[in-house]
Design a protein around this motif. Structure first.
Motif, mmCIF file in Angstrom:
data_model
loop_
_atom_site.group_PDB
_atom_site.id
_atom_site.type_symbol
_atom_site.label_atom_id
_atom_site.label_comp_id
_atom_site.label_asym_id
_atom_site.label_seq_id
_atom_site.Cartn_x
_atom_site.Cartn_y
_atom_site.Cartn_z
ATOM 1 N N ARG A 1 0.831 -1.200 0.000
ATOM 2 C CA ARG A 1 0.000 0.000 0.000
ATOM 3 C C ARG A 1 0.871 1.258 0.000
ATOM 4 O O ARG A 1 1.957 1.280 0.555
ATOM 5 C CB ARG A 1 -0.890 0.080 1.246
ATOM 6 C CG ARG A 1 -1.969 -0.982 1.342
ATOM 7 C CD ARG A 1 -3.153 -0.601 0.465
ATOM 8 N NE ARG A 1 -4.332 -1.365 0.735
ATOM 9 C CZ ARG A 1 -4.622 -2.538 0.177
ATOM 10 N NH1 ARG A 1 -3.792 -3.093 -0.665
ATOM 11 N NH2 ARG A 1 -5.746 -3.158 0.450
ATOM 12 N N ALA A 2 0.302 2.306 -0.605
ATOM 13 C CA ALA A 2 0.880 3.651 -0.519
ATOM 14 C C ALA A 2 -0.169 4.556 0.112
ATOM 15 O O ALA A 2 -1.371 4.410 -0.156
ATOM 16 C CB ALA A 2 1.263 4.176 -1.896
ATOM 17 N N TYR A 3 0.280 5.470 0.940
ATOM 18 C CA TYR A 3 -0.599 6.427 1.610
ATOM 19 C C TYR A 3 -0.123 7.838 1.316
ATOM 20 O O TYR A 3 1.074 8.063 1.109
ATOM 21 C CB TYR A 3 -0.616 6.176 3.125
ATOM 22 C CG TYR A 3 -1.216 4.844 3.457
ATOM 23 C CD1 TYR A 3 -2.592 4.714 3.605
ATOM 24 C CD2 TYR A 3 -0.421 3.709 3.566
ATOM 25 C CE1 TYR A 3 -3.157 3.475 3.868
ATOM 26 C CE2 TYR A 3 -0.986 2.469 3.827
ATOM 27 C CZ TYR A 3 -2.349 2.358 3.982
ATOM 28 O OH TYR A 3 -2.919 1.137 4.227
ATOM 29 N N ALA A 4 -1.052 8.771 1.307
ATOM 30 C CA ALA A 4 -0.710 10.175 1.102
ATOM 31 C C ALA A 4 -1.643 11.031 1.935
ATOM 32 O O ALA A 4 -2.851 10.805 1.958
ATOM 33 C CB ALA A 4 -0.837 10.549 -0.369
ATOM 34 N N GLY A 5 -1.068 11.991 2.614
ATOM 35 C CA GLY A 5 -1.828 12.976 3.366
ATOM 36 C C GLY A 5 -1.830 14.293 2.616
ATOM 37 O O GLY A 5 -0.783 14.748 2.159
ATOM 38 N N VAL A 6 -3.002 14.906 2.476
ATOM 39 C CA VAL A 6 -3.142 16.157 1.731
ATOM 40 C C VAL A 6 -3.799 17.189 2.644
ATOM 41 O O VAL A 6 -4.947 17.012 3.057
ATOM 42 C CB VAL A 6 -3.994 15.962 0.455
ATOM 43 C CG1 VAL A 6 -4.192 17.282 -0.276
ATOM 44 C CG2 VAL A 6 -3.364 14.907 -0.456
ATOM 45 N N THR A 7 -3.067 18.260 2.948
ATOM 46 C CA THR A 7 -3.643 19.348 3.723
ATOM 47 C C THR A 7 -4.708 20.032 2.883
ATOM 48 O O THR A 7 -4.495 20.330 1.711
ATOM 49 C CB THR A 7 -2.556 20.360 4.129
ATOM 50 O OG1 THR A 7 -1.530 19.686 4.853
ATOM 51 C CG2 THR A 7 -3.133 21.469 4.997
ATOM 52 N N PHE B 1 -4.084 8.895 -9.896
ATOM 53 C CA PHE B 1 -3.198 7.754 -9.719
ATOM 54 C C PHE B 1 -3.827 6.619 -8.928
ATOM 55 O O PHE B 1 -3.138 5.705 -8.483
ATOM 56 C CB PHE B 1 -1.865 8.200 -9.105
ATOM 57 C CG PHE B 1 -0.927 8.710 -10.151
ATOM 58 C CD1 PHE B 1 -0.052 7.858 -10.793
ATOM 59 C CD2 PHE B 1 -0.976 10.032 -10.548
ATOM 60 C CE1 PHE B 1 0.782 8.314 -11.789
ATOM 61 C CE2 PHE B 1 -0.147 10.504 -11.540
ATOM 62 C CZ PHE B 1 0.737 9.647 -12.169
ATOM 63 N N GLY B 2 -5.128 6.660 -8.756
ATOM 64 C CA GLY B 2 -5.835 5.540 -8.149
ATOM 65 C C GLY B 2 -5.868 5.539 -6.638
ATOM 66 O O GLY B 2 -6.266 4.543 -6.029
ATOM 67 N N PHE B 3 -5.485 6.634 -6.016
ATOM 68 C CA PHE B 3 -5.646 6.733 -4.567
ATOM 69 C C PHE B 3 -7.126 6.911 -4.267
ATOM 70 O O PHE B 3 -7.851 7.581 -5.001
ATOM 71 C CB PHE B 3 -4.878 7.945 -4.021
ATOM 72 C CG PHE B 3 -3.404 7.738 -3.860
ATOM 73 C CD1 PHE B 3 -2.860 7.409 -2.630
ATOM 74 C CD2 PHE B 3 -2.547 7.898 -4.937
ATOM 75 C CE1 PHE B 3 -1.498 7.243 -2.475
ATOM 76 C CE2 PHE B 3 -1.188 7.736 -4.799
ATOM 77 C CZ PHE B 3 -0.656 7.409 -3.567
ATOM 78 N N ARG B 4 -7.561 6.313 -3.175
ATOM 79 C CA ARG B 4 -8.948 6.495 -2.759
ATOM 80 C C ARG B 4 -8.967 7.107 -1.362
ATOM 81 O O ARG B 4 -8.086 6.819 -0.539
ATOM 82 C CB ARG B 4 -9.725 5.189 -2.796
ATOM 83 C CG ARG B 4 -9.252 4.145 -1.831
ATOM 84 C CD ARG B 4 -10.123 2.880 -1.894
ATOM 85 N NE ARG B 4 -9.733 1.971 -0.842
ATOM 86 C CZ ARG B 4 -10.158 2.024 0.413
ATOM 87 N NH1 ARG B 4 -11.007 2.940 0.786
ATOM 88 N NH2 ARG B 4 -9.731 1.146 1.302
#
Length: 173
Positions: free
Chosen positions: A125-131, A144-147
């Protein structure tokens, strides 16, 4: 400024450190995109650079104009998601672009290269935090397919305001 087809992506190196630090410091000084509040010196940023080798799951890729004086336009990283061993197959990804490099497809170029490199790794898995708000980052991660998996409400305080962070997840393997 030349268009994106002339932009190249490669692993970051020691010679990039000053430019990468300048890019990140812009976001510290001018935005709430990062919750760091004090700009870094190049020496303070060196351990971060060294934590991203040219191979393996924790990468640093830079987008630049080719040639000896090629300007760094941005970077993408995959970093450990959390320090505990059971999280080893997860990474946190991020992109930072030079303040005048947005809207030219450089983020897409960087993430394409990063996820191609990560496809060879034992990652799940890849995770991303967006302010929030950050419409450009939300669009990029969705492309890019992040949900979305949740929002930390008012988790950060910067420039006299509270900020939410939306978290996203992408299946890798």
């Amino acid at each position: 400024m030349p268009e994106r087809p002339e932009v190249e992506v490669r692993p970051g190196s020691e010679g990039d450190l000053a430019a990468l630090t300048d890019i990140y410091n812009h976001y510290i000084r001018e935005t709430s995109i990062t919750f760091d509040v004090v700009p870094f010196t190049v020496e303070q940023r060196r351990p971060w650079l060294l934590s991203h080798p040219k191979d393996g799951p924790h990468r640093l890729l830079v987008a630049h104009f080719p040639g000896p004086s090629g300007r760094i336009l941005g970077y993408a990283t995959s970093s450990p998601f959390r320090p505990k061993a059971a999280y080893a197959t997860s990474v946190e990804t991020t992109i930072y672009l030079a303040h005048d490099a947005g809207g030219r497809g450089i983020g897409t170029l960087l993430y394409t290269a990063l996820f191609e490199a990560l496809a060879e790794e034992n990652l799940h898995r890849a995770y991303a935090g967006v302010t929030l708000p950050n419409a450009a980052s939300l669009r990029l991660h969705e492309r890019f397919g992040f949900r979305p998996v949740g929002v930390y409400e008012e988790v950060g305080h910067k420039f006299g305001e509270y900020h939410d962070v939306a978290w996203f997840e992408k299946r890798l393997g």
